[in-house]
Design a protein around this motif. Structure first.
Motif, PDB file in Angstrom:
ATOM      1  N   PHE A 168       0.850  -1.188   0.000  1.00 24.91           N
ATOM      2  CA  PHE A 168       0.000   0.000   0.000  1.00 24.91           C
ATOM      3  C   PHE A 168       0.888   1.242   0.000  1.00 24.91           C
ATOM      4  CE2 PHE A 168      -2.156  -3.378   2.407  1.00 24.91           C
ATOM      5  CZ  PHE A 168      -3.288  -3.551   1.625  1.00 24.91           C
ATOM      6  N   ALA A 169       0.781   2.059  -1.051  1.00 28.10           N
ATOM      7  CA  ALA A 169       1.640   3.238  -1.187  1.00 28.10           C
ATOM      8  C   ALA A 169       3.107   2.832  -1.026  1.00 28.10           C
ATOM      9  CB  ALA A 169       1.270   4.314  -0.168  1.00 28.10           C
ATOM     10  N   LYS A 170       3.470   1.728  -1.641  1.00 30.22           N
ATOM     11  CA  LYS A 170       4.812   1.151  -1.652  1.00 30.22           C
ATOM     12  C   LYS A 170       5.220   0.548  -0.311  1.00 30.22           C
ATOM     13  CE  LYS A 170       6.630   4.128  -5.333  1.00 30.22           C
ATOM     14  NZ  LYS A 170       7.677   5.106  -5.730  1.00 30.22           N
ATOM     15  N   THR A 171       5.372   1.374   0.720  1.00 29.94           N
ATOM     16  CA  THR A 171       5.934   0.889   1.984  1.00 29.94           C
ATOM     17  C   THR A 171       4.904   0.719   3.093  1.00 29.94           C
ATOM     18  OG1 THR A 171       6.475   3.173   2.567  1.00 29.94           O
ATOM     19  CG2 THR A 171       8.212   1.867   1.542  1.00 29.94           C
TER      20      THR A 171
ATOM     21  N   PRO B 261       2.916   5.439   5.262  1.00 31.13           N
ATOM     22  CA  PRO B 261       4.082   6.222   4.835  1.00 31.13           C
ATOM     23  C   PRO B 261       3.677   7.624   4.382  1.00 31.13           C
ATOM     24  CG  PRO B 261       3.380   4.805   3.048  1.00 31.13           C
ATOM     25  CD  PRO B 261       2.477   4.497   4.214  1.00 31.13           C
ATOM     26  N   ASN B 262       4.684   8.454   4.117  1.00 25.06           N
ATOM     27  CA  ASN B 262       4.488   9.716   3.389  1.00 25.06           C
ATOM     28  C   ASN B 262       3.566  10.732   4.043  1.00 25.06           C
ATOM     29  OD1 ASN B 262       6.138   9.758   1.099  1.00 25.06           O
ATOM     30  ND2 ASN B 262       4.784   8.392  -0.005  1.00 25.06           N
ATOM     31  N   GLU B 263       3.445  10.738   5.351  1.00 27.58           N
ATOM     32  CA  GLU B 263       2.551  11.727   5.965  1.00 27.58           C
ATOM     33  C   GLU B 263       3.063  13.143   5.766  1.00 27.58           C
ATOM     34  OE1 GLU B 263       0.538  14.435   8.354  1.00 27.58           O
ATOM     35  OE2 GLU B 263       2.638  13.953   8.770  1.00 27.58           O
ATOM     36  N   GLU B 264       4.389  13.299   5.725  1.00 26.93           N
ATOM     37  CA  GLU B 264       4.990  14.628   5.655  1.00 26.93           C
ATOM     38  C   GLU B 264       5.058  15.204   4.238  1.00 26.93           C
ATOM     39  OE1 GLU B 264       5.568  16.336   8.191  1.00 26.93           O
ATOM     40  OE2 GLU B 264       5.969  15.028   9.879  1.00 26.93           O
ATOM     41  N   THR B 265       4.580  14.463   3.244  1.00 23.42           N
ATOM     42  CA  THR B 265       4.758  14.908   1.863  1.00 23.42           C
ATOM     43  C   THR B 265       3.464  15.466   1.281  1.00 23.42           C
ATOM     44  OG1 THR B 265       4.399  12.642   1.093  1.00 23.42           O
ATOM     45  CG2 THR B 265       6.679  13.346   1.406  1.00 23.42           C
TER      46      THR B 265
ATOM     47  N   ARG C  68      -4.276   8.776   1.061  1.00 21.29           N
ATOM     48  CA  ARG C  68      -5.033   8.586  -0.183  1.00 21.29           C
ATOM     49  C   ARG C  68      -4.415   7.493  -1.064  1.00 21.29           C
ATOM     50  NH1 ARG C  68      -5.951  13.973  -3.234  1.00 21.29           N
ATOM     51  NH2 ARG C  68      -7.477  14.264  -1.556  1.00 21.29           N
ATOM     52  N   PRO C  69      -3.078   7.506  -1.278  1.00 21.21           N
ATOM     53  CA  PRO C  69      -2.499   6.412  -2.069  1.00 21.21           C
ATOM     54  C   PRO C  69      -2.736   5.032  -1.457  1.00 21.21           C
ATOM     55  CG  PRO C  69      -0.967   8.246  -1.984  1.00 21.21           C
ATOM     56  CD  PRO C  69      -2.083   8.578  -1.034  1.00 21.21           C
TER      57      PRO C  69
END
Length: 388
Positions: A46-49, A127-131, A138-139
């Motif tokens: 899910f969302a890569k990582t 992952p990716n919360e800071e981006t 969503r991803p």
């Protein structure tokens, strides 16, 4: 080794080895290994990582989702702790290492008592919360996070240095703001500094434009609502004696209500048009929608409040204001009812603790056990409500 000791060990390992959004491969592997050791089934990709753990209770019931973010920030750590970041320019300065370890600790406790649970628990490691504005919530959902199991409610917790250890912060509705980004490229005409009448000074225009931006909030947004417009960067000019032909401004808009956001957006567009006409310049304007406002469902915020009171008493629940900081958890709340709450993580005697995203941000590890206990209690109480 006691569960809390293991959680502290995991947290320190994560803190020493921070990974930025989209790079959390080792973090993801550690999470998977810990879930596997505990006998908890999981899915990846899910969302890569991202990782989704699943705990099935002993009887049928509702589905409760719990979320922790796992990414770090591009910050050079300046603390003096023994387990400081080993990666130059990367740091867990927002407590995501603690979030991840506390969700694992909650998972261990729930797995031990799964036969007593009615329903299902989803463990979301995001992952990716800071981006922003892409994020990871969503991803993950686009990759099928909830295709097999749709949660009835979702909870998330965030360490909060403005509160001391032992305090739990939760509100019935607004917790955190929508975080959108702005950019303006003002294009005028250059010239010699001694002959300003021959140019169109983008710096002078930018200065007046920035001042005018603030009137949008003070004279257009309802005073009973909240909005913030901040210009964070200004770039332009070549030399002290040259009139700048171009200036680039970048900033952010923070709001809680959709109405306030639309008001700000409309007035920004009108302001740009007005300046273009008045100063005979071109202004390239870009408004990017980021994370939405984090708005709790009152029913589930009350459950968090009641759960914390059961554990620590009413004194552990301060009255607090929402924050204008943005949070990707908002995208989960747009799809699933639930609540986001803050976990006090500063020492009682520290007058001004370092804020989130600061190179000297410090997380008091005494909060780890409170975080695990609170999330476990919230989960059990929510499952009990859903089975009725």
């Amino acid at each position: 080794m006691a569960t809390i000791d293991r959680i502290r060990e995991i947290r320190r390992t994560l803190h020493e080895n921070p990974e930025l959004g989209g790079e959390e491969w080792a973090t993801s592997t550690l999470i998977q290994e810990e879930l596997q050791k505990a006998g908890i089934s999981f899915k990846t990709g899910f969302a890569k990582t991202g990782v989704l753990g699943v705990i099935e209770g002993g009887s049928k019931g509702g589905t409760v989702a719990l979320r922790a973010d796992i990414d770090a920030l591009p910050i050079l750590e300046k603390t003096a702790i023994d387990f400081k970041s080993k990666v130059d320019g990367k740091m867990h300065a927002c407590g995501h290492d603690a979030h991840t370890s506390m969700l694992l600790g909650t998972a261990f406790k729930l797995q031990e008592m799964k036969d007593q649970l009615s329903g299902r628990v989803l463990l979301i490691f995001q992952p990716n919360e800071e981006t922003s504005p892409i994020g990871g919530a969503r991803p993950m959902m686009e990759d099928g996070l909830f295709d097999e199991f749709q949660p009835d409610v979702i909870f998330g917790q965030h360490v909060w240095p403005d509160l001391p250890v032992g305090q739990i912060g939760v509100r019935d509705k607004e917790m955190m703001g929508a975080s959108d980004t702005l950019s303006f490229t003002i294009t005028g005409a250059g010239g010699h500094a001694s002959m300003p009448h021959q140019g169109k000074d983008a710096i002078v225009i930018a200065a007046e434009f920035i001042s005018s931006l603030q009137s949008i909030v003070s004279r257009n947004v309802n005073p009973l609502e909240s909005a913030v417009i901040t210009i964070g960067t200004i770039n332009g000019g070549y030399r002290y004696n040259v009139i700048a032909d171009q200036v680039v401004l970048k900033g952010t808009v923070r709001t809680y209500s959709k109405k306030a956001k639309e008001t700000v957006k409309r007035r920004l567009e009108n302001l740009v048009k007005g300046f273009e006409i008045a100063y005979e310049v071109e202004i390239d304007f870009d408004y990017v929608d980021g994370y939405g406002a984090t708005i709790n469902t009152p029913k589930w915020a009350e459950l968090v409040r009641g759960s914390a009171a059961q554990l620590y008493g009413d004194d552990a629940l301060p009255v607090l204001d929402p924050s204008m900081a943005g949070e990707d958890f908002s995208r989960f709340l747009e799809k699933v009812p639930g609540a986001f709450y803050w976990l006090g993580c500063s020492k009682e005697d520290v007058e001004q603790p370092k804020p989130l995203h600061d190179p000297e941000f410090f997380f008091e590890e005494a909060a780890l056990e409170i975080g695990v206990e609170t999330m476990t209690k919230v989960t059990v109480n929510a499952l009990n409500i859903l089975k009725k």
